[in-house]
Design a protein around this motif. Sequence first.
Motif, PDB file in Angstrom:
ATOM      1  N   CYS A  35       0.839  -1.205   0.000  1.00  0.00           N
ATOM      2  CA  CYS A  35       0.000   0.000   0.000  1.00  0.00           C
ATOM      3  C   CYS A  35       0.867   1.246   0.000  1.00  0.00           C
ATOM      4  O   CYS A  35       0.601   2.205  -0.733  1.00  0.00           O
ATOM      5  N   GLU A  36       1.903   1.230   0.812  1.00  0.00           N
ATOM      6  CA  GLU A  36       2.793   2.388   0.891  1.00  0.00           C
ATOM      7  C   GLU A  36       3.521   2.588  -0.436  1.00  0.00           C
ATOM      8  O   GLU A  36       3.685   3.712  -0.915  1.00  0.00           O
ATOM      9  N   TYR A  37       3.955   1.498  -1.019  1.00  0.00           N
ATOM     10  CA  TYR A  37       4.675   1.571  -2.289  1.00  0.00           C
ATOM     11  C   TYR A  37       3.772   2.120  -3.385  1.00  0.00           C
ATOM     12  O   TYR A  37       4.190   2.961  -4.194  1.00  0.00           O
ATOM     13  N   ARG A  38       2.537   1.652  -3.396  1.00  0.00           N
ATOM     14  CA  ARG A  38       1.567   2.130  -4.395  1.00  0.00           C
ATOM     15  C   ARG A  38       1.336   3.627  -4.234  1.00  0.00           C
ATOM     16  O   ARG A  38       1.330   4.384  -5.201  1.00  0.00           O
ATOM     17  N   LYS A  39       1.181   4.048  -2.972  1.00  0.00           N
ATOM     18  CA  LYS A  39       0.939   5.467  -2.693  1.00  0.00           C
ATOM     19  C   LYS A  39       2.119   6.312  -3.171  1.00  0.00           C
ATOM     20  O   LYS A  39       1.947   7.339  -3.822  1.00  0.00           O
ATOM     21  N   ARG A  40       3.331   5.843  -2.828  1.00  0.00           N
ATOM     22  CA  ARG A  40       4.527   6.581  -3.236  1.00  0.00           C
ATOM     23  C   ARG A  40       4.622   6.664  -4.745  1.00  0.00           C
ATOM     24  O   ARG A  40       4.955   7.729  -5.299  1.00  0.00           O
ATOM     25  N   THR A  41       4.362   5.572  -5.430  1.00  0.00           N
ATOM     26  CA  THR A  41       4.457   5.525  -6.888  1.00  0.00           C
ATOM     27  C   THR A  41       3.444   6.464  -7.521  1.00  0.00           C
ATOM     28  O   THR A  41       3.793   7.241  -8.417  1.00  0.00           O
ATOM     29  N   PHE A  42       2.215   6.408  -7.076  1.00  0.00           N
ATOM     30  CA  PHE A  42       1.192   7.299  -7.625  1.00  0.00           C
ATOM     31  C   PHE A  42       1.575   8.759  -7.405  1.00  0.00           C
ATOM     32  O   PHE A  42       1.463   9.602  -8.298  1.00  0.00           O
ATOM     33  N   LYS A  43       2.048   9.054  -6.218  1.00  0.00           N
ATOM     34  CA  LYS A  43       2.441  10.426  -5.880  1.00  0.00           C
ATOM     35  C   LYS A  43       3.576  10.883  -6.788  1.00  0.00           C
ATOM     36  O   LYS A  43       3.579  12.010  -7.289  1.00  0.00           O
ATOM     37  N   HIS A  44       4.531   9.991  -6.988  1.00  0.00           N
ATOM     38  CA  HIS A  44       5.673  10.305  -7.829  1.00  0.00           C
ATOM     39  C   HIS A  44       5.229  10.695  -9.231  1.00  0.00           C
ATOM     40  O   HIS A  44       5.675  11.701  -9.787  1.00  0.00           O
ATOM     41  N   PHE A  45       4.328   9.903  -9.807  1.00  0.00           N
ATOM     42  CA  PHE A  45       3.888  10.189 -11.166  1.00  0.00           C
ATOM     43  C   PHE A  45       3.017  11.431 -11.242  1.00  0.00           C
ATOM     44  O   PHE A  45       3.063  12.172 -12.223  1.00  0.00           O
ATOM     45  N   LYS A  46       2.268  11.667 -10.190  1.00  0.00           N
ATOM     46  CA  LYS A  46       1.452  12.882 -10.154  1.00  0.00           C
ATOM     47  C   LYS A  46       2.349  14.107 -10.159  1.00  0.00           C
ATOM     48  O   LYS A  46       2.075  15.103 -10.821  1.00  0.00           O
ATOM     49  N   GLU A  47       3.435  14.008  -9.402  1.00  0.00           N
ATOM     50  CA  GLU A  47       4.353  15.141  -9.320  1.00  0.00           C
ATOM     51  C   GLU A  47       5.129  15.338 -10.624  1.00  0.00           C
ATOM     52  O   GLU A  47       5.434  16.449 -11.024  1.00  0.00           O
ATOM     53  N   LYS A  48       5.439  14.228 -11.268  1.00  0.00           N
ATOM     54  CA  LYS A  48       6.233  14.322 -12.483  1.00  0.00           C
ATOM     55  C   LYS A  48       5.407  14.765 -13.687  1.00  0.00           C
ATOM     56  O   LYS A  48       5.887  15.498 -14.561  1.00  0.00           O
ATOM     57  N   ALA A  87       8.401   1.201 -14.466  1.00  0.00           N
ATOM     58  CA  ALA A  87       8.786   1.455 -15.853  1.00  0.00           C
ATOM     59  C   ALA A  87       7.598   1.337 -16.788  1.00  0.00           C
ATOM     60  O   ALA A  87       7.466   2.111 -17.747  1.00  0.00           O
ATOM     61  N   THR A  88       6.710   0.401 -16.506  1.00  0.00           N
ATOM     62  CA  THR A  88       5.524   0.242 -17.349  1.00  0.00           C
ATOM     63  C   THR A  88       4.637   1.476 -17.261  1.00  0.00           C
ATOM     64  O   THR A  88       4.173   2.001 -18.272  1.00  0.00           O
ATOM     65  N   LEU A  89       4.402   1.941 -16.053  1.00  0.00           N
ATOM     66  CA  LEU A  89       3.554   3.129 -15.887  1.00  0.00           C
ATOM     67  C   LEU A  89       4.178   4.333 -16.565  1.00  0.00           C
ATOM     68  O   LEU A  89       3.509   5.125 -17.224  1.00  0.00           O
ATOM     69  N   GLU A  90       5.484   4.463 -16.390  1.00  0.00           N
ATOM     70  CA  GLU A  90       6.190   5.590 -16.997  1.00  0.00           C
ATOM     71  C   GLU A  90       6.039   5.556 -18.516  1.00  0.00           C
ATOM     72  O   GLU A  90       5.700   6.565 -19.139  1.00  0.00           O
ATOM     73  N   SER A  91       6.266   4.405 -19.117  1.00  0.00           N
ATOM     74  CA  SER A  91       6.182   4.328 -20.582  1.00  0.00           C
ATOM     75  C   SER A  91       4.762   4.551 -21.061  1.00  0.00           C
ATOM     76  O   SER A  91       4.541   5.152 -22.112  1.00  0.00           O
ATOM     77  N   LEU A  92       3.792   4.114 -20.292  1.00  0.00           N
ATOM     78  CA  LEU A  92       2.389   4.323 -20.672  1.00  0.00           C
ATOM     79  C   LEU A  92       2.042   5.806 -20.663  1.00  0.00           C
ATOM     80  O   LEU A  92       1.416   6.320 -21.600  1.00  0.00           O
ATOM     81  N   ILE A  93       2.471   6.472 -19.608  1.00  0.00           N
ATOM     82  CA  ILE A  93       2.187   7.913 -19.514  1.00  0.00           C
ATOM     83  C   ILE A  93       2.880   8.659 -20.652  1.00  0.00           C
ATOM     84  O   ILE A  93       2.292   9.520 -21.306  1.00  0.00           O
TER      85      ILE A  93
END
Lengths: 294, 292
Positions: free
Chosen positions: B177-190, B273-279
């Motif tokens: 859960c923490e990892y998911r939250k961090r990842t989502f936050k990271h992409f939102k910020e980027k 990496a998958t999320l990054e490439s998708l975005i």
Amino acid sequence: TAGTLVRGLSVLAHLERLETRMHRSRKKLEEPQTVQAEESALVTEIQKLRRLRDKLRAEVKRRQAGVKASTANVEPDQTWEITEQEVLERKWENLKAVLQAYRFTGLSGKLTSRGVCVCISTAFEGNLLDSYFMDLIVQKPLRIHRHSVPVFIPLEELSAKYLETNIQHFLFTLCEYLNAYSGRKYQADRLQSDFAAFLAGPLQRNSLCNLLSFTYKVEPRGQSFPLCARLLYKDLTRTLPTDVTVTYQGMDALSTSWEEQRASQENLFRTKPLHHVFTSFARKGEMLDMSLVS
Amino acid sequence: MDARRVELSALQAEIAALRRACEETPAPAENATRGQKSFQEIYQSDSEGWESSKDLRSHLGHLESEILFLSTLTGIKIRNYSKKTKDLTSTEMTEKSIKKVLQRHRLSGNCHMITFQLEFQILEIQNKKSLSSVITDLNIIMEPTEYSELSEFVSRAEERRDLFMFFRSLRFFVEWCEYRKRTFKHFKEKYPEAVHLAEGAASSCMGVRSASQPGFEVVIVWRIQIDDEGKVLPKLDLLTQVPQRVLELDKNRVIETAPLGFRNLLGVLGIEATLESLIKLLCTEEHARSRH
């Protein structure tokens, strides 16, 4: 508190039962008997009542002592100090208890002069099994000094992957491996000890208990054909096999009904713990026996 | 005979009086921790008597740091614990040197944002050869209950009386859960324009839209599941939201096969990496903030 009340009541209940028994034996006394029999019955009853009275006396004494102890001798001029002390002592009791409680998480530890000694507990289906310890030295790099983890658990692999970066993950992953191993071992041990009658030969197992091979019958005494089972637990963090092969000994081509049976056996081993599978064989056999008898 | 009858009634009277006395005097607490011991018992149980509050305070400090250490090590913070023991040994058992004890434990604490309360019983049977300990009952109460994946997991743990699995899986679940939250936050910020978190970073969905192609949106659903054996696994899915006419134009059925492609990509590149490439794929015209 509720707990002490319940216990107190259970003591009283026990004493009540003794009393009822005594009343019953008294009723018996009132039946026509010889004078001698009456005498001895009376003596017995008096002895019983004496014992009951002594028990009750001891119980009352115990309770009164308890009351006395909890209202400790307090000297007036030390009141303030003791109150603070009392608070601290209660806190200490509570913290000590909490520290003890960590072993129920399956992962516990004690600080040592050089780091920490971790204790991993294992269990399977509520049965508490072996514990393993690990002595960690807190230095750069963090390293394992001594441990009781069996050699066939991939400790080096896990520590190389996680020890430095995420110690929690490392410890809980190790817990997974050890608990799974303990669980597999427990199942194999139970098969050998409780269901030896169903095995047509020795159970072949490796030390990691992730490869089992055995020949068995669904009925220990019956004329059913022996089956060969091979269970492979590829995933070392699981207690159920990933690959199961069941064959009828010495038979390649099977009729549809036999094939169905064979497939269902395979499915059983894949979905239920090993000893539970054999428990269900035993139960089926019992039901069969019952139907034959009646 | 008369003397005996007299003694009998005297005994009965005394027993009645003693019973009343028992009921009036409360039973002292035995085997219960949590500050119910008398001072004398505390002094007796620990060979060191407390010299002063200062002495006690330093010991308390040591205890607190040990507990803090354990909670850091395990990720689990235990706040309260109590235990009651009941001796079930019958006289027949004592004769055969068998001891049977039932322990009732109550423990509460939290693992990050999830608080739990456990009550369990352990039956210990000691005979000449060995000691067996079995958890005979397990009750778990957890908050918050918005993690629906957890309620099923809790029932399974209770059914199996698998206390250790409960803590292990809870810990892994929270970690994911923490990892998911961090990842989502990271992409939102980027990619602040493209990434859209409808329910915040703690939710299980992340939407990605392309500013240049309005109406075209994909949603990444990231669930964290706990399987039958307590294994915690992430499960990611891609949902596409595209206007009808776009679908009609999609002769190669790229959009239809996108979810499958997404899953394959996950296996190859991993989640981030998958999320990054998708975005990136959706926002080729976006000016993404550079990574620090």
